[in-house]
Design a protein around this motif. Structure first.
Motif, mmCIF file in Angstrom:
data_model
loop_
_atom_site.group_PDB
_atom_site.id
_atom_site.type_symbol
_atom_site.label_atom_id
_atom_site.label_comp_id
_atom_site.label_asym_id
_atom_site.label_seq_id
_atom_site.Cartn_x
_atom_site.Cartn_y
_atom_site.Cartn_z
ATOM 1 N N ASP A 168 3.742 -5.731 -29.425
ATOM 2 C CA ASP A 168 3.917 -6.238 -28.094
ATOM 3 C C ASP A 168 4.666 -5.521 -26.896
ATOM 4 O O ASP A 168 4.248 -5.401 -25.844
ATOM 5 C CB ASP A 168 4.450 -7.844 -28.157
ATOM 6 C CG ASP A 168 4.296 -8.481 -26.907
ATOM 7 O OD1 ASP A 168 3.254 -8.518 -26.145
ATOM 8 O OD2 ASP A 168 5.372 -9.034 -26.381
ATOM 9 N N HIS A 169 5.859 -5.102 -27.393
ATOM 10 C CA HIS A 169 6.820 -4.353 -26.867
ATOM 11 C C HIS A 169 6.382 -3.084 -26.221
ATOM 12 O O HIS A 169 6.460 -2.606 -25.164
ATOM 13 C CB HIS A 169 8.065 -4.118 -27.413
ATOM 14 C CG HIS A 169 9.197 -5.429 -27.147
ATOM 15 N ND1 HIS A 169 9.877 -5.425 -25.917
ATOM 16 C CD2 HIS A 169 9.214 -6.402 -27.955
ATOM 17 C CE1 HIS A 169 10.536 -6.880 -25.934
ATOM 18 N NE2 HIS A 169 10.249 -7.271 -27.205
ATOM 19 N N PHE A 170 5.510 -2.254 -27.174
ATOM 20 C CA PHE A 170 5.054 -1.158 -26.953
ATOM 21 C C PHE A 170 3.649 -1.211 -25.914
ATOM 22 O O PHE A 170 3.628 -0.726 -24.858
ATOM 23 C CB PHE A 170 4.361 -0.602 -28.183
ATOM 24 C CG PHE A 170 3.467 0.780 -28.021
ATOM 25 C CD1 PHE A 170 4.001 2.023 -27.324
ATOM 26 C CD2 PHE A 170 2.276 0.707 -28.170
ATOM 27 C CE1 PHE A 170 3.305 3.054 -26.994
ATOM 28 C CE2 PHE A 170 1.499 2.040 -27.921
ATOM 29 C CZ PHE A 170 1.911 2.955 -27.387
ATOM 30 N N ALA A 171 2.983 -2.547 -26.002
ATOM 31 C CA ALA A 171 1.817 -2.602 -24.919
ATOM 32 C C ALA A 171 2.274 -3.230 -23.620
ATOM 33 O O ALA A 171 1.687 -2.905 -22.701
ATOM 34 C CB ALA A 171 0.916 -3.518 -25.610
ATOM 35 N N HIS A 172 3.491 -3.935 -23.979
ATOM 36 C CA HIS A 172 4.140 -4.612 -22.458
ATOM 37 C C HIS A 172 5.502 -4.381 -22.378
ATOM 38 O O HIS A 172 6.181 -5.158 -22.791
ATOM 39 C CB HIS A 172 3.833 -6.065 -22.416
ATOM 40 C CG HIS A 172 2.217 -6.622 -22.927
ATOM 41 N ND1 HIS A 172 1.333 -6.055 -21.933
ATOM 42 C CD2 HIS A 172 1.605 -6.847 -23.956
ATOM 43 C CE1 HIS A 172 -0.018 -6.588 -22.482
ATOM 44 N NE2 HIS A 172 0.325 -7.024 -23.658
ATOM 45 N N VAL A 189 15.124 10.083 -24.356
ATOM 46 C CA VAL A 189 15.331 8.617 -24.076
ATOM 47 C C VAL A 189 16.243 8.781 -22.919
ATOM 48 O O VAL A 189 17.445 9.200 -23.187
ATOM 49 C CB VAL A 189 15.852 7.676 -25.234
ATOM 50 C CG1 VAL A 189 15.987 6.144 -24.619
ATOM 51 C CG2 VAL A 189 14.789 7.907 -26.330
ATOM 52 N N VAL A 190 16.334 7.871 -21.910
ATOM 53 C CA VAL A 190 17.355 7.693 -20.920
ATOM 54 C C VAL A 190 17.638 6.138 -20.879
ATOM 55 O O VAL A 190 16.675 5.190 -21.018
ATOM 56 C CB VAL A 190 17.134 7.927 -19.413
ATOM 57 C CG1 VAL A 190 18.154 7.725 -18.528
ATOM 58 C CG2 VAL A 190 16.624 9.486 -19.339
ATOM 59 N N PHE A 191 18.958 5.732 -21.300
ATOM 60 C CA PHE A 191 19.299 4.020 -21.076
ATOM 61 C C PHE A 191 20.145 3.799 -20.231
ATOM 62 O O PHE A 191 21.159 4.801 -20.100
ATOM 63 C CB PHE A 191 19.791 3.780 -22.590
ATOM 64 C CG PHE A 191 19.187 2.698 -22.974
ATOM 65 C CD1 PHE A 191 17.948 2.479 -23.922
ATOM 66 C CD2 PHE A 191 19.779 1.421 -22.732
ATOM 67 C CE1 PHE A 191 17.543 1.251 -24.203
ATOM 68 C CE2 PHE A 191 19.523 0.196 -23.025
ATOM 69 C CZ PHE A 191 18.290 -0.115 -23.777
ATOM 70 N N PRO A 243 5.498 5.292 -30.469
ATOM 71 C CA PRO A 243 5.412 3.906 -30.268
ATOM 72 C C PRO A 243 6.693 2.908 -30.468
ATOM 73 O O PRO A 243 7.258 2.079 -29.924
ATOM 74 C CB PRO A 243 4.205 3.445 -31.035
ATOM 75 C CG PRO A 243 3.280 4.476 -31.071
ATOM 76 C CD PRO A 243 4.157 5.674 -30.987
ATOM 77 N N ALA A 244 7.344 3.384 -31.774
ATOM 78 C CA ALA A 244 8.358 2.570 -32.243
ATOM 79 C C ALA A 244 9.597 2.821 -31.357
ATOM 80 O O ALA A 244 10.462 1.966 -30.999
ATOM 81 C CB ALA A 244 8.876 3.135 -33.856
ATOM 82 N N ALA A 245 9.678 3.983 -30.816
ATOM 83 C CA ALA A 245 10.788 4.292 -29.881
ATOM 84 C C ALA A 245 10.585 3.579 -28.566
ATOM 85 O O ALA A 245 11.582 2.991 -28.179
ATOM 86 C CB ALA A 245 10.877 5.758 -29.440
ATOM 87 N N ILE A 246 9.451 3.559 -28.156
ATOM 88 C CA ILE A 246 9.228 2.843 -26.919
ATOM 89 C C ILE A 246 9.493 1.283 -27.372
ATOM 90 O O ILE A 246 9.982 0.642 -26.157
ATOM 91 C CB ILE A 246 7.811 2.897 -26.420
ATOM 92 C CG1 ILE A 246 7.599 4.613 -25.883
ATOM 93 C CG2 ILE A 246 7.291 2.295 -25.227
ATOM 94 C CD1 ILE A 246 6.376 4.917 -25.927
ATOM 95 N N TRP A 276 12.559 -3.624 -26.410
ATOM 96 C CA TRP A 276 13.137 -4.963 -27.078
ATOM 97 C C TRP A 276 14.976 -4.818 -26.965
ATOM 98 O O TRP A 276 15.461 -5.834 -26.555
ATOM 99 C CB TRP A 276 12.798 -4.682 -28.649
ATOM 100 C CG TRP A 276 13.664 -5.865 -29.477
ATOM 101 C CD1 TRP A 276 13.118 -7.244 -29.519
ATOM 102 C CD2 TRP A 276 14.696 -5.891 -30.189
ATOM 103 N NE1 TRP A 276 13.863 -7.826 -30.277
ATOM 104 C CE2 TRP A 276 15.021 -7.230 -30.736
ATOM 105 C CE3 TRP A 276 15.770 -4.956 -30.272
ATOM 106 C CZ2 TRP A 276 15.821 -7.499 -31.391
ATOM 107 C CZ3 TRP A 276 16.738 -5.399 -31.102
ATOM 108 C CH2 TRP A 276 16.970 -6.739 -31.629
ATOM 109 N N LEU A 277 15.515 -3.579 -27.200
ATOM 110 C CA LEU A 277 16.945 -3.589 -26.994
ATOM 111 C C LEU A 277 17.296 -3.993 -25.549
ATOM 112 O O LEU A 277 18.279 -4.653 -25.194
ATOM 113 C CB LEU A 277 17.189 -2.060 -27.273
ATOM 114 C CG LEU A 277 18.825 -1.754 -27.057
ATOM 115 C CD1 LEU A 277 19.524 -2.678 -28.344
ATOM 116 C CD2 LEU A 277 19.099 -0.414 -27.725
ATOM 117 N N SER A 278 16.393 -3.768 -24.387
ATOM 118 C CA SER A 278 16.881 -3.928 -23.240
ATOM 119 C C SER A 278 16.818 -5.497 -22.802
ATOM 120 O O SER A 278 17.500 -5.873 -22.059
ATOM 121 C CB SER A 278 15.991 -3.100 -22.242
ATOM 122 O OG SER A 278 14.679 -3.781 -22.045
#
Lengths: 133, 415
Positions: free
Chosen positions: A18-22, A50-52, A73-76, A81-83
């Motif tokens: 869900d987080h990868f898709a949205h 990655v930029v955070f 996809p896992a990193a995205i 999710w972390l955000s």
């Protein structure tokens, strides 16, 4: 039997999918400011970059997180999710999030962990960059 | 998940569906009253099967403009490559004619692995590095040629990037040298004209399933005049002059013959039609910016290989799950590592990983190509919307700066 079956892309569990898709909080970075910490992890050459960003409100808690991620996809999914977990945390609490913990929370396969290390690195660098910690 | 029928199949370089005309021809062999005989038998059933095999050999030979007497049936192009390379090199080495073999880094595994076997047997293999677009020039072959060279093996069309080698030019370089010249033409058959005899080719590999024929059959064409001799890989009942013994499979052979006949007949119209589809796809996808063409601008009409910058290959693949293209590194995607072909071209690993091979075929329409282009464009744009590499590209960073390597050799699209 074929010698080397074609590997499928790693299957993501529902939450990660869900987080990868949205993706959340991906609509552009925050403007540079003393209360905004920006960090980078990974490299384009290795396929994950990655930029955070974290922003700290006057009372000392994180009130916003933004990210950009070129990655699997896992990193995205992990960045997105972390955000959502960070607002309300102190920077010190935010430091507790590691690739391992994020992977567990998202039920990611162990093989996906290496893709999460740049996310952890970018978060740590963003917290380090805060002036107000 | 959508069903397969909702998507366009754009992977004809991997394999093709069987043409209904080929299917009918094969089915007629397999009926109770069909041509089931053993072509080696001398009775009417055997003679009928042998006549059918002869007809198929003529159809195959016609496609490659060569003598039908040279057609040796195999299980596919992999076996044909193995028989050509191991057979020719061992024959020469056993007679002390030399121990040196020339090929290229961008060859298919069905060529590279028998070459490794030759090295284990004490032979010396020179693998030529390609030009930036994948070509190995006749001059490079001439420079590598030695007195003890006994075999040169080059593919006509590269399966991953569609680069077309100058086979006629290489044949010219080898004309006055005793070395054997092997060409893997599995990808070019039915897409480009092949003139095996005129080009000075001694051995030429073909596969049926790349030209809308059945899987499980291929052919090695072996020059008869002057005679090219090989050590066989198999030993048995003496069929096919002992070069490749084993009872012939009339239904597979008839299917390959029919497939080659159709391919030869349709080539004059099919080649430009495929080239137009390739051009259409190229034009639409290069418009995405930060896209690199791997291979030649005017490559083989049915192969287009593009790397999409500023996105991760796994993410791109996940977005396109179900689309009939080869992702990651085309034929090498089963290995997970970067493609040896793209590496030989100097493409950085991360860009090789985000490459897609599009391969239109006999029933691919403009609408199919447009649908695929729209899907890929949508996926790339979605992933780039939150890619820091894409933001930096937009701020003026070049792809070779971002990726570290030197993608500048290939054609980069930048608006």
């Amino acid at each position: 039997m074929p010698k080397s079956p074609r590997p499928r892309p790693l299957e993501l569990a529902a939450l990660a999918r869900d987080h990868f898709a949205h993706p959340r909080n991906a609509a552009g970075l925050l403007e540079p400011a003393p209360e905004v910490g920006t960090g980078v992890g990974g490299r384009v050459q290795s396929g994950t970059y990655v930029v955070f960003q974290v922003r700290v409100a006057a009372e000392g808690c994180i009130d916003a997180a933004r990210w950009e991620c070129m990655g699997a996809p896992a990193a995205i999914a992990a960045s997105s999710w972390l955000s959502e977990q960070l607002p309300g945390c102190s920077p010190e609490q935010a430091r507790a999030w590691t690739a391992l913990g994020i992977g567990d929370a998202l039920h990611l396969e162990p093989e996906a962990l290496s893709a999460l290390l740049p996310v952890e690195d970018a978060l740590k660098a963003a917290l380090d960059a805060l002036d107000v910690e | 998940m959508s069903s397969r029928a909702d998507w366009s199949y754009l992977d004809h370089a991997a394999t093709t569906p069987v043409d209904p005309r080929v299917h009918r021809r094969m089915a007629s062999c397999m009926e109770r009253e069909g041509t089931f005989g053993n072509p080696s038998s001398v009775h009417p059933w055997g003679r009928a099967a042998a006549a059918m095999v002869d007809q198929a050999a003529a159809q195959v030979a016609d496609l490659i403009q060569a003598d039908p007497a040279g057609v040796v049936w195999t299980s596919g192009a992999t076996e044909a490559d193995n028989l050509a390379i191991l057979g020719a090199a061992r024959f020469a080495a056993n007679r002390d004619r030399g121990r040196h073999v020339i090929s290229a880094r961008t060859e298919h595994a069905a060529v590279l692995e028998p070459l490794q076997q030759l090295e284990r047997e004490g032979m010396e293999v020179t693998l030529l590095p390609p030009e930036a677009d994948g070509r190995v020039t006749p001059d490079a072959v001439a420079d590598a040629l030695r007195d003890d060279t006994v075999l040169v093996s080059l593919m006509h069309v590269n399966n991953e990037i569609g680069t077309v080698q100058d086979i006629a030019g290489v044949g010219e370089v080898l004309r006055d040298h005793p070395t054997r010249f092997h060409v893997d033409a599995a990808q070019s058959a039915g897409r480009l004209p092949i003139k095996a005899e005129a080009w000075g080719v001694d051995l030429l590999s073909l596969s049926a399933h790349k030209v809308y024929g059945p899987k499980g059959v291929g052919a090695l064409w072996v020059r008869h005049r002057p005679r090219v001799r090989l050590e066989p890989l198999l030993f048995g009942g003496g069929q096919q002059s002992g070069l490749r013994p084993g009872t012939l499979a009339p239904h597979l052979i008839a299917g390959m013959g029919e497939a080659c006949a159709i391919a030869a007949e349709e080539l004059p119209t099919e080649a430009p039609r495929l080239a137009a589809l390739r051009e259409r796809l190229l034009h639409r996808l290069m418009a995405l910016d930060a896209v690199m063409l791997n291979g030649q601008r005017q490559g083989c009409p049915h192969v287009l290989n593009l790397s999409f910058g500023c996105v991760n290959g796994d993410a791109l693949q996940a977005e396109l799950d179900g689309l009939g293209v080869s992702a990651g590194s085309a034929c090498s995607s089963s290995e997970r590592g970067p493609s040896h072909v793209l590496r030989a071209l100097g493409v950085p690993d991360a860009l090789a990983h985000s490459s897609l091979r599009f391969s239109p075929g006999r029933w691919t329409t403009e609408a199919d190509v447009d649908q695929a282009a729209a899907l890929v464009a949508g996926a790339v744009e979605r992933l780039r919307a939150f890619s820091p590499a894409w933001r930096e590209f937009g701020q003026g960073a070049r792809l070779d700066e971002l990726y570290g390597g030197n993608p500048g050799h290939a054609q980069e699209s930048k608006a």
